[in-house]
Design a protein around this motif. Structure first.
Motif, mmCIF file in Angstrom:
data_model
loop_
_atom_site.group_PDB
_atom_site.id
_atom_site.type_symbol
_atom_site.label_atom_id
_atom_site.label_comp_id
_atom_site.label_asym_id
_atom_site.label_seq_id
_atom_site.Cartn_x
_atom_site.Cartn_y
_atom_site.Cartn_z
ATOM 1 N N LYS A 85 2.175 11.331 -15.884
ATOM 2 C CA LYS A 85 2.493 10.937 -14.509
ATOM 3 C C LYS A 85 2.199 9.450 -14.250
ATOM 4 C CE LYS A 85 3.019 15.443 -12.427
ATOM 5 N NZ LYS A 85 2.464 16.427 -11.233
ATOM 6 N N ALA A 86 2.789 8.810 -13.351
ATOM 7 C CA ALA A 86 2.360 7.524 -12.920
ATOM 8 C C ALA A 86 2.994 7.131 -11.598
ATOM 9 C CB ALA A 86 2.761 6.545 -14.111
ATOM 10 N N ASP A 87 2.169 6.363 -10.777
ATOM 11 C CA ASP A 87 2.294 6.001 -9.569
ATOM 12 C C ASP A 87 2.199 4.549 -9.584
ATOM 13 O OD1 ASP A 87 2.427 8.579 -8.930
ATOM 14 O OD2 ASP A 87 0.553 8.496 -7.743
ATOM 15 N N LEU A 88 2.806 3.952 -8.630
ATOM 16 C CA LEU A 88 2.978 2.192 -8.413
ATOM 17 C C LEU A 88 2.331 2.259 -6.820
ATOM 18 C CD1 LEU A 88 6.112 0.788 -10.073
ATOM 19 C CD2 LEU A 88 3.672 0.868 -10.818
ATOM 20 N N VAL A 89 1.419 1.091 -6.812
ATOM 21 C CA VAL A 89 0.944 0.921 -5.583
ATOM 22 C C VAL A 89 1.163 -0.735 -5.146
ATOM 23 C CG1 VAL A 89 -1.247 0.722 -4.088
ATOM 24 C CG2 VAL A 89 -1.022 2.499 -5.807
ATOM 25 N N GLY B 214 0.845 -1.188 -0.003
ATOM 26 C CA GLY B 214 0.074 -0.024 0.002
ATOM 27 C C GLY B 214 0.605 1.384 -0.052
ATOM 28 N N ALA B 215 2.130 1.206 -0.027
ATOM 29 C CA ALA B 215 3.017 2.350 -0.003
ATOM 30 C C ALA B 215 3.094 2.946 -1.420
ATOM 31 C CB ALA B 215 4.456 2.045 0.609
ATOM 32 N N ARG B 216 2.096 3.930 -1.701
ATOM 33 C CA ARG B 216 2.110 4.360 -3.023
ATOM 34 C C ARG B 216 3.348 5.394 -3.205
ATOM 35 N NH1 ARG B 216 -3.282 6.345 -6.067
ATOM 36 N NH2 ARG B 216 -2.509 7.451 -7.591
ATOM 37 N N PHE B 217 3.834 5.341 -4.498
ATOM 38 C CA PHE B 217 4.908 6.027 -4.947
ATOM 39 C C PHE B 217 4.945 6.623 -6.213
ATOM 40 C CE2 PHE B 217 6.293 1.989 -5.273
ATOM 41 C CZ PHE B 217 7.120 2.122 -6.648
ATOM 42 N N SER B 218 5.264 7.735 -6.669
ATOM 43 C CA SER B 218 5.406 8.356 -7.896
ATOM 44 C C SER B 218 6.696 7.761 -8.649
ATOM 45 C CB SER B 218 5.361 9.702 -7.687
ATOM 46 O OG SER B 218 4.389 10.389 -7.472
ATOM 47 N N LEU B 219 6.646 7.586 -9.870
ATOM 48 C CA LEU B 219 7.735 7.085 -10.811
ATOM 49 C C LEU B 219 8.392 8.485 -11.403
ATOM 50 C CD1 LEU B 219 5.903 4.132 -12.600
ATOM 51 C CD2 LEU B 219 7.757 3.976 -11.043
ATOM 52 N N GLU B 220 9.614 8.089 -11.578
ATOM 53 C CA GLU B 220 10.358 9.109 -12.276
ATOM 54 C C GLU B 220 9.912 9.366 -13.478
ATOM 55 O OE1 GLU B 220 14.476 7.724 -12.442
ATOM 56 O OE2 GLU B 220 14.795 7.860 -10.287
ATOM 57 N N ARG C 208 0.265 -2.127 -8.588
ATOM 58 C CA ARG C 208 -0.838 -1.633 -9.536
ATOM 59 C C ARG C 208 -0.281 -0.205 -9.944
ATOM 60 N NH1 ARG C 208 -4.302 -1.128 -5.881
ATOM 61 N NH2 ARG C 208 -4.409 1.103 -5.617
ATOM 62 N N LEU C 209 -0.516 -0.188 -11.238
ATOM 63 C CA LEU C 209 -0.336 1.312 -11.950
ATOM 64 C C LEU C 209 -1.367 2.241 -11.762
ATOM 65 C CD1 LEU C 209 1.536 2.825 -13.741
ATOM 66 C CD2 LEU C 209 0.271 1.937 -15.780
ATOM 67 N N GLU C 210 -1.252 3.366 -11.216
ATOM 68 C CA GLU C 210 -2.072 4.280 -11.282
ATOM 69 C C GLU C 210 -1.690 5.766 -12.072
ATOM 70 O OE1 GLU C 210 -5.015 4.179 -9.799
ATOM 71 O OE2 GLU C 210 -4.742 2.589 -8.615
ATOM 72 N N LYS C 211 -2.633 6.392 -12.728
ATOM 73 C CA LYS C 211 -2.274 7.398 -13.452
ATOM 74 C C LYS C 211 -3.161 8.590 -12.974
ATOM 75 C CE LYS C 211 -2.100 6.381 -17.928
ATOM 76 N NZ LYS C 211 -2.694 5.956 -19.246
ATOM 77 N N PRO C 212 -2.554 9.273 -11.924
ATOM 78 C CA PRO C 212 -2.945 10.595 -11.524
ATOM 79 C C PRO C 212 -3.213 11.873 -12.474
ATOM 80 C CG PRO C 212 -0.706 10.437 -10.633
ATOM 81 C CD PRO C 212 -0.957 9.286 -11.447
ATOM 82 N N ALA C 213 -2.281 11.980 -13.233
ATOM 83 C CA ALA C 213 -2.241 13.137 -14.170
ATOM 84 C C ALA C 213 -1.504 12.525 -15.645
ATOM 85 C CB ALA C 213 -1.783 14.422 -13.695
ATOM 86 N N LYS C 214 -1.676 13.230 -16.489
ATOM 87 C CA LYS C 214 -0.952 13.102 -17.908
ATOM 88 C C LYS C 214 0.477 13.314 -17.616
ATOM 89 C CE LYS C 214 -1.032 14.552 -22.728
ATOM 90 N NZ LYS C 214 -1.484 15.688 -23.682
#
Length: 245
Positions: free
Chosen positions: A66-70, A20-26, A58-64
């Motif tokens: 940008k991408a986060d992983l959970v 559950g430790a969500r983080f943003s990708l480079e 799990r891949l999340e796309k909070p904005a154009k």
């Protein structure tokens, strides 16, 4: 071959990994997943950082753009760093890239450039080495990132690595015995493998190596190999005899 997910994209990340430790990708990683791989929200991505094992995320796309992983599930526990140190005379860019990638694939845990008398390249881009080491680890399911170190002079390298275990060097003039027979007399454990430049070791360097009690010379057969080819051949022989094969 262990049970392994060969289908999901795999990334080395800097963030700590935990459920559950969500983080943003480079940005480059986000672009790779969303623009190159064309993954959408919810896609599975494997992530590792060299500390926390491998996680299915799990891949999340909070904005154009940008991408986060959970992180959702740890698939593999962290493995210890490889103890084999690979010492080499630097090559020019493309061939050095290849050699670094293959050394990582073959299980080298330390990549140590050594400036010998006949060295081809006078400068080493350690960040580029690390990028190639990471790429190889991502592609081959490796959980630890090889330690890419700053270059050492020949004498400095011997002083640094000889106390750590046996040193093996590939001598194009050594042809008396099979390398498997020679290495079979060494104990398994931490070791270093030293490969010289295209022009070979100088007479002084060879004499110094042969005068050290902790150094073992091996032959790679009757043919003269390029340094990057010799790396793969020597690492295969070492891993099969005193390594983790």
């Amino acid at each position: 071959m262990p049970d392994y997910d060969f289908k999901s994209p795999r990334l080395c990340v800097e963030a700590d990994l935990g459920e559950g430790a969500r983080f943003s990708l480079e940005p480059a990683q986000a672009n790779y997943l969303t623009a190159v791989m064309r993954l959408d929200t919810g896609a599975a991505v494997l992530a590792f950082n060299g500390r926390d094992g491998e996680w299915r995320c799990r891949l999340e796309k909070p904005a154009k753009k940008k991408a986060d992983l959970v992180p959702e599930e740890r698939l593999r526990a962290q493995t210890p760093a490889q103890s084999l140190a690979y010492l080499f005379a630097p090559l020019k860019h493309a061939r050095l890239d290849y050699m670094v990638q293959k050394a990582v694939e073959m299980g080298a845990g330390i990549l140590q450039p050594v400036m010998t008398q006949h060295v081809q390249a006078s400068r080493v881009n350690v960040e580029r080495m690390r990028a190639n080491a990471i790429e190889a680890a991502e592609q081959c399911g490796i959980l630890t990132i090889a330690d890419c170190r700053e270059p050492l002079k020949f004498d400095e390298a011997l002083a640094a690595y000889l106390p750590c275990g046996p040193m093996i060097f590939c001598d194009e003039r050594q042809d008396a015995e099979s390398p498997i027979a020679t290495l079979g007399r060494l104990a398994k454990g931490p070791a270093s493998l030293l490969i010289g430049p295209e022009g070979g070791f100088s007479a002084d360097e060879r004499e110094r190596l042969r005068g050290e009690a902790g150094v073992t010379a091996i032959s790679l057969g009757p043919r003269i190999l390029r340094a990057d080819t010799a790396a793969v051949a020597a690492l295969a022989v070492v891993q099969a005899t005193i390594g983790d094969w």
